[in-house]
Structure formats: structure tokens, C-alpha cells
Motif scaffolding. Sequence first.
Motif, PDB file in Angstrom:
ATOM      1  N   GLN A 360       3.277   1.111 -13.045  1.00 29.60           N
ATOM      2  CA  GLN A 360       3.653   0.123 -14.059  1.00 29.60           C
ATOM      3  C   GLN A 360       4.730  -0.825 -13.556  1.00 29.60           C
ATOM      4  O   GLN A 360       4.680  -2.036 -13.811  1.00 29.60           O
ATOM      5  CB  GLN A 360       4.154   0.871 -15.297  1.00 29.60           C
ATOM      6  N   LEU A 361       5.717  -0.306 -12.805  1.00 31.93           N
ATOM      7  CA  LEU A 361       6.849  -1.125 -12.363  1.00 31.93           C
ATOM      8  C   LEU A 361       6.614  -1.798 -11.014  1.00 31.93           C
ATOM      9  O   LEU A 361       7.105  -2.901 -10.774  1.00 31.93           O
ATOM     10  CB  LEU A 361       8.118  -0.270 -12.294  1.00 31.93           C
ATOM     11  N   VAL A 362       5.861  -1.134 -10.145  1.00 27.96           N
ATOM     12  CA  VAL A 362       5.668  -1.649  -8.785  1.00 27.96           C
ATOM     13  C   VAL A 362       4.374  -2.445  -8.668  1.00 27.96           C
ATOM     14  O   VAL A 362       4.272  -3.370  -7.869  1.00 27.96           O
ATOM     15  CB  VAL A 362       5.712  -0.490  -7.762  1.00 27.96           C
ATOM     16  N   GLY A 363       3.375  -2.066  -9.483  1.00 30.77           N
ATOM     17  CA  GLY A 363       2.124  -2.813  -9.467  1.00 30.77           C
ATOM     18  C   GLY A 363       1.021  -2.187  -8.655  1.00 30.77           C
ATOM     19  O   GLY A 363      -0.048  -2.783  -8.477  1.00 30.77           O
ATOM     20  N   ARG A 364       1.255  -0.970  -8.143  1.00 27.96           N
ATOM     21  CA  ARG A 364       0.202  -0.257  -7.418  1.00 27.96           C
ATOM     22  C   ARG A 364       0.494   1.239  -7.492  1.00 27.96           C
ATOM     23  O   ARG A 364       1.593   1.656  -7.851  1.00 27.96           O
ATOM     24  CB  ARG A 364       0.136  -0.701  -5.960  1.00 27.96           C
ATOM     25  N   LYS A 365      -0.499   2.027  -7.134  1.00 28.72           N
ATOM     26  CA  LYS A 365      -0.324   3.473  -7.185  1.00 28.72           C
ATOM     27  C   LYS A 365       0.512   3.956  -5.994  1.00 28.72           C
ATOM     28  O   LYS A 365       0.499   3.339  -4.926  1.00 28.72           O
ATOM     29  CB  LYS A 365      -1.690   4.162  -7.168  1.00 28.72           C
ATOM     30  N   PRO A 366       1.229   5.076  -6.158  1.00 25.31           N
ATOM     31  CA  PRO A 366       1.999   5.604  -5.019  1.00 25.31           C
ATOM     32  C   PRO A 366       1.071   6.155  -3.949  1.00 25.31           C
ATOM     33  O   PRO A 366      -0.122   6.420  -4.192  1.00 25.31           O
ATOM     34  CB  PRO A 366       2.842   6.716  -5.660  1.00 25.31           C
ATOM     35  N   ALA A 367       1.592   6.334  -2.758  1.00 21.69           N
ATOM     36  CA  ALA A 367       0.779   6.797  -1.627  1.00 21.69           C
ATOM     37  C   ALA A 367       0.189   8.174  -1.896  1.00 21.69           C
ATOM     38  O   ALA A 367      -0.966   8.442  -1.552  1.00 21.69           O
ATOM     39  CB  ALA A 367       1.633   6.821  -0.354  1.00 21.69           C
ATOM     40  N   ARG A 368       0.972   9.063  -2.512  1.00 20.81           N
ATOM     41  CA  ARG A 368       0.467  10.398  -2.855  1.00 20.81           C
ATOM     42  C   ARG A 368       0.048  10.377  -4.321  1.00 20.81           C
ATOM     43  O   ARG A 368       0.897  10.271  -5.210  1.00 20.81           O
ATOM     44  CB  ARG A 368       1.546  11.458  -2.629  1.00 20.81           C
TER      45      ARG A 368
END
Length: 937
Positions: A360-368
Motif C-alpha cells: 500500500q505504501l511502497v506500491g509493490r509487493k515485498p521480495a518475500r
Amino acid sequence: MHPTDHESAPSQDPHHPLREDIRLLGRVLGDTVREQHGEATYELVDQIRRHSVRFRRADDQAARQALEATLDSLSREQMLQVIRSFSYFSLLANIAEDQHQIRTQRQAALTGHAATEGTLEHALGRFAAKGLDAQQVLDLIGHAQIAPVLTAHPTEVRRHSILHEQMQLARLLRERDLTPQTPEERAESEEELRRIVLTLWQTRLLRPTKLSVLDEVANSLETHERTFLREVPRLYSHLEDRLRADLKQARAPQADELELPNFLHVASWIGGDRDGNPFVTAQVLDSALRMQAECVLRHYLAELNNLGLELSISALLANPSEALLNLAARSPDQSQHRQDEPYRRAISGLYARLAATYQQLVGRKPARPALGEAPAYETAAELLADLNVIHRSLKANGSVSLTRGRLRQLRRAVQVFGFSLAPLDLRQNADVHEQVIADLLEAAEPGSQYLALPEEQRVARLLDELQTARPLYSPHIDYSELSRGEIAIFQQAQLAHQRYGSQSIAQCIISKTASVSDLLEVAVLLKECGLLKPARGADAPTLAVNIVPLFETIGDLRAAPAIMDALLSQPLYRALLQSRGDVQEVMLGYSDSNKDGGFLTSGWELYKAEIGLVEVFARHGVRLRLFHGRGGSVGRGGGPSYQAILAQPPGAVQGQVRLTEQGEVIAAKYGQPETGRRNLEVLVAATLTASLLPPNKDVPPEYLDVMEELSATAFAAYRHLVYETPGFEQFFWESTVIAEIAHLNIGSRPASRKKSTSIDDLRAIPWVFSWAQCRIMLPGWYGFGSAVEAYVQKHGEAGQQRLQAMHANWPYLSSLLSNMDMVLAKSDLAIASRYAGLVSDKALSEAIFGRIQAEHDRTVRHLLAVTGQTALLERHPELQRHIADRHPYLDPLNHLQVTLLQSFRERQQRNEEPDERVQRGIHLTINGLAQGLRNSG
């Protein structure tokens, strides 16, 4: 390159390991030069080193002549190799010195020596000796706020790639120091060391393009990842445990439940400081905040993953709480293999929610990826509440030790860093705010002519605006580009509060504050963007960020108490302050006040301003928080932080301290986790000590009178040279590397606020940096010699004795002169004379440099007389030797820099294309000298 030996038995000399490390690194560097460029190049470099050492150690004039003859005979390619060799030696020596500082502190702890000054143990020991108990320390911490504030720096010369290799080399030295190694392991270690040095040698020192603001943000995030995210929570834990032990000893009932409130955090200007930097826009601010959020959320996700691996507790063997079971039940992790492992399943749920927050804040899913879907956290407080459920459950089932590891550090990190990592300060010049307000008023009420109003009418007009909910700004009106940009910044700040929390942007700093209206203008802009809400009915007005005046020039510092008195006398502003906890922050500018009035007057006017502000704030019942705009060099307010904080006037600290940490200082103080922890501890220890054991309040009035007299003379001497001497501007631009610094890709901010060569428009940072490069160090001492000489001539032997007594008994003056002592030890007027030779007008050069040289001689002579020394740094022999050991490696760089500057400028005068090798050589010498001098910008 082999440093000169200082043979001594390791058991007798605590600094023997440092010299061994420097010898090792010098030998490896020399071998690298030989392998990469041949025996002839190695012999040339080593010959230059030997000549330079012999000249410096024995004042061997034959060696000096041989050194100069050799340097003058070099080809362009040879120059570049020599410059790189001496630059890299300073870089490697810096790493060794930093590791030795860590080694020394560790050795003291291992041998049970008394706690050293600047540590928490030393501070708490002093409190106990003075009869203060742990509860009094806790009472202070309850309202304390301590914050180093990272700022971008136009003279930070190191590239990120170089810093990375430095960190690897520091790690290797630390491993060699801490772990006994077999011969095979030792050989492997040295081979890795050689690989790192070779990589450094083959890594470009200079940037081909200028840094962007977001490059600077990315560089600062490396420091957060490496140091702050881990060391800040550890520091909290250490102090918490120490105070808990004291409370237990006193049988205090709250000992077991003690958790310190947040009082220490790290803030930043990088991405929010717009003063003179046109590249900081609303879009850049948004990107900086997103990058910070990504950094801190990535850390939390990694820690949660590791925590899940650690807490493999089975419900069959330990009883989890009902709240913990509820967390586990809501988790997307429904694996049959973990049905009896509620802690792991609960942590998987936290991870899933935090992964959604990341997206939501960064705009993409985390690596894990998470194991399943879950709703995002709205606030960091929600994440903390879930972590607290885990903490309480473990504590309830008798697993207290499991709460004190990774979980404890993560809980504290979430409390301190939230979802925004570091509060991002906004800063802009008061003149810009004034223009925007005038633009808004003119559009709303044509003919308002705000800029023509006297101060009293401006204040009245602004107060009227602050009491109405009617907006001035309309998105349908075409304002000036300046106004649109500024409004967009404030709107972005309001969005940041919604996305990341109110702590994401907590300060709005006003450069060049000179009046009450300067602060009220910002209040109006905050109101326009929803960050200030006027009173409505029974609801009091509220303010969502701190409005912080920055007093920079000598005149502004003198006016500061009166301005703040007038501001705090306004009922509306006082009502706004109540919504901020009745705390008002005031920032004091060390750099610009020094450039404006010189070293002695700047220091004295800062001290007087603090006294005046303390009195004004006490009268109004408002807590004062001082924000010290210090730089790395003494000419910009630098020097040891511990002594600087303890030297503040009575009442100026009160548990509240913010101070800037800039560019090269960030890497030096916080680049290594151990060093970073130590410097954070120094800030905390000094702030607590200055607050609980303030200096004697009865500074003799005659001391103040003496300083006033000295300052007046020093001010006149400095202003006469810098601002009143015809041709001084030409002398400065031609005798220093200021023009070349302006074109070096070492920061996003222009060197001058305007496109001019005026010293008034020049930023204080490159001003100080330029004087350091040519070894004059003028901003760190000029005017002191004239001041003391005039005083002693007027007051005779009694005056001399009074100055000596002031130095011995007054921390303010002893700290001031200690910093000057160090600066003078780094200066070298013989080398500086070669730079003066670059000035085209020889008569002008001789006249001005002659005055500088005479003042330098006076200053050294009178400093020694006041401090009772026979030589500079006599009371700090290790620092004295350290600086003396550096000189032979700086001298060739200075010599070559002058030669290259001369060649470069001659081609300019002939309108010829510049020689790329000459330009690169100049920039490499700038880099190398900055490495060798360290705190130079």
C-alpha cells in the motif's frame, strides 16, 4: 606505501595496534601500486613519501627541495597515480583509526577501567555520586527529546561504492582484532584484505554526474539500515536495563515493568530541505518519504521472518495467552505442520498484514511474499499492539528471556521509527514564504500589497487569516511558479500525515528568520493545507507540525530573544503551541553566523542568544528546545559533541537537543554500527548530564563583559578583512578551489544561493571547505589574535591572568579554545602561501595574505598564552601526533593541487579546451585532502 615506524612495545603503548594496522594497510596499498603500475611507479610514490616525512619530522630543507623538485618533474599520468596513492592512504588510515577507537573502548570495558566520559555508565555514575536516583533520570527522560538530524552536504566527497568497500575493510580489521586466527586463517584474511584494497584502487573515486536529491536519500538510507535501525533499539535496551537495575536495588515497585518512553530518534532534511535547492520538489518529497517507508518496512519484514524462525514454541509445552491464540487464529497460515505453534502462526499473520502495508505504501509487493492475504495496518501503533500481544503472552508463561531478544528490539524499532523511518523536516527561506503569501493575498484581494506593509500590519493581517476557516488558496487560480511549488510541498506534507502518520513530517524550519511575520506566514501556509486548524466554537486551534525559526546571521541571533518574546506574547500563537505540548523549537545557525561575523563572535552571539531565549521562554512558561545547526568543521560549529552540549549556558538543554549531522560527518560518525552506537550514546549522555548537572549558574559577570569586549574586536577584524577589504573576493576565488568545488559532482545543492561570486551569496559549507583545502582554515580562528592582543594591551598583566582564569574555570571558553587549538594544528601557512601565489594581482595577494599570516601568528601566540601551553595540542598528545603524522601525506597533495590549478587556469585564460587529466587531478586532490583532514566541510 610504508608509514614511518614508531617502534614501541605493544604492552607499553596502547596505540601500537593502530600503528600495526596502518603499516599493514600501507604495505598492501604499496604492493597494489607496484602490481598495477610497476616498480618504477611504486618507487616514485615511496620516494615522495620519504622526502615528505623527512621534511616534516626533521624540518629537513634539503628534503623539502627534493620533494618539490620531484613533484614538479611529474608527468600528468604520474601526477594522477601519486595523487591517488596518497588519497587512498588517508582513506585507509581513517578506517584504521576508527577501528582503533572501537578497540580502545572495548579494551577499557574488558579490563574494568572506569567508565570513560561520554558513556552512559559515566553519566549514571556521576548522577549517583551527586545523590540523584534513577527516578529523577526517568522523570527527565519522560519529557526529553534528543535527535541527530541528517542533512545533505555539498562537500561530501566519497562515493557510495567507495563507502561500501570501506565498510568491508573495517569488518575485516574488526574480525582480525577480535578472533584468534590460525596461520591459515590469517593468510586468508590478508588475501581478502588485498582484494578489498585492489577493488578500492580500481574503483572510480569521482562521480561522472552530479548527485540527485534522491541519490542523497538513498545514501542516507544505507546508514539507517547499517546503523540506526539496529543500534538505536540496542541503546534503549541498555539504558532501560541499567535504570531497571537501579530501581530494583532501591526496591521500587515499577522496576519490572519499566519501559522507557521514546526520547531518542533520528531525523532527516534530505528530501525536505528546499532552501537554495531548486531540485527539492513535492514529487521529490513524496519519493523520499516512500523510499524511507520502504527501508523501514523491509527491516520489519526481515525481523518478523527471523522472529518466526526463533519462536517455534509449541502450545503443548507452553501456554499461550488467549489474545495470542486469537492472533494465530486470524493468520492466513493454516499449515497442519504448525497447528500447535501459535506464535509462528501469529507472526505469519503480522507478516501478512505488514506485507499488505508495504504494498500500500511502497506500491509493490515485498521480495518475500506473505503466506496469504490480510488487511494492511493503518498505523504503526497497530503493529506495535500485535507485537505487544506476543510480548505479554511470552512473559505470562514464564518466557521472559524470549521477550528480551529480537522481539524487544523490533518492538522498540516500531515505536521509534514507525512507518516513516525518520521524521523529515521541511526547510525554506523566509523570503520565499513571504513571496507566496503576497501572491495568495493579491489573488484573493487585488491591491492588498502585502510586501509594502510594515511589520506590525503584516502581523495583524496574518493573525486575521489564522482565525478564519476561509481558504486563501484556490486550485482554479494560476499562481506564480514559485507559489505553486511551495503550496504543492505543503499539500504533500498533509498527504504524508495521512499515509505515514503525523511523525513523518514534524518540523517546518524557516531560514533567515528576522521577524514575527516570518513565522506567522508559515502558519498561514500550513492552514491552507490543513496542517493548522483554526479555533471552532469550543475547540481550540491545533497545529500538526512545529514551526521552527532559524536564526542565522549575527544580527538575527541578536534579535532572536525579542522576536520570540513578541511571538509568544500573541495569544493565538500560544494557543497553537498548547496543541504541541507547550514546546517551541528554535534553530540556531552556526555556519552562516560564522561566515557573517567570524569564529569568536559567532560563538559568543550564539551563547548570548541562548541565554536570552532561556529567559524569554521561562517568562512565558514554554519549554525551549534548541536545534543546533552545527557542521563537521569547527568553522561551522563542529567539534566534540559531548563538550559542546556541556558547554551550553544554564537552562539551554533541559533534556531537549537537536543537532545537524552533515555529509562527511554522517559517514564518519555513523557509518560503522559500533561507532554509530558510541556517538548516539555520547548525545544521550551529554544531554542527560547537561540537564541534571547543569553548569554553575553563577558565571561571573566580568566573564561576560570580557567576552563582549573580545567579540567586538574580533568582529571588527574579521569584517574588515572579509567584507571591507577591496579585492578580498578576488583573493578568495583565485587562491582557493572554490570555483572547482562548484563544478565537482559532490552534492545536489548549488554552492551559491545565487549565480554570483559574492561571499554573501556563497553557502557557508563550501566557504569553510575551500579554506580547509588550502590549509588556512580561516573560519576557525581569524580575529581571535587581534581581540586578545587589544585586550591585553588595554588591561595589562591582570587582563592576561583574567583570560587564563576564564579558560580554566568556564566550560564555554575552554571548549571554544580547544576547537580552535585543533584547527590551528591542521593549518599550515607555508603551504597556504603557494595558493596565495595563484592570485593574478600580486600586490593584492601579498597585502591580504600578509594580513592573514600576521593574524595567524597573533592567534597562535595568544592561544598558547591563554591556555598555558608551549605548543598547539600539547594537552592532547595523541591528537597532536595523529595530525603530525598526517601532514607528510597531505603536503604532496597540496603541492600538486596548486600546480594543477595553475595549469588549468592558464588554459582558461587562453580560451583553450581544458585538459581532462588536469581537471580530474584537481578533483582527486580535493577528495584526497578531504580524506586526510577529515572534518573539513
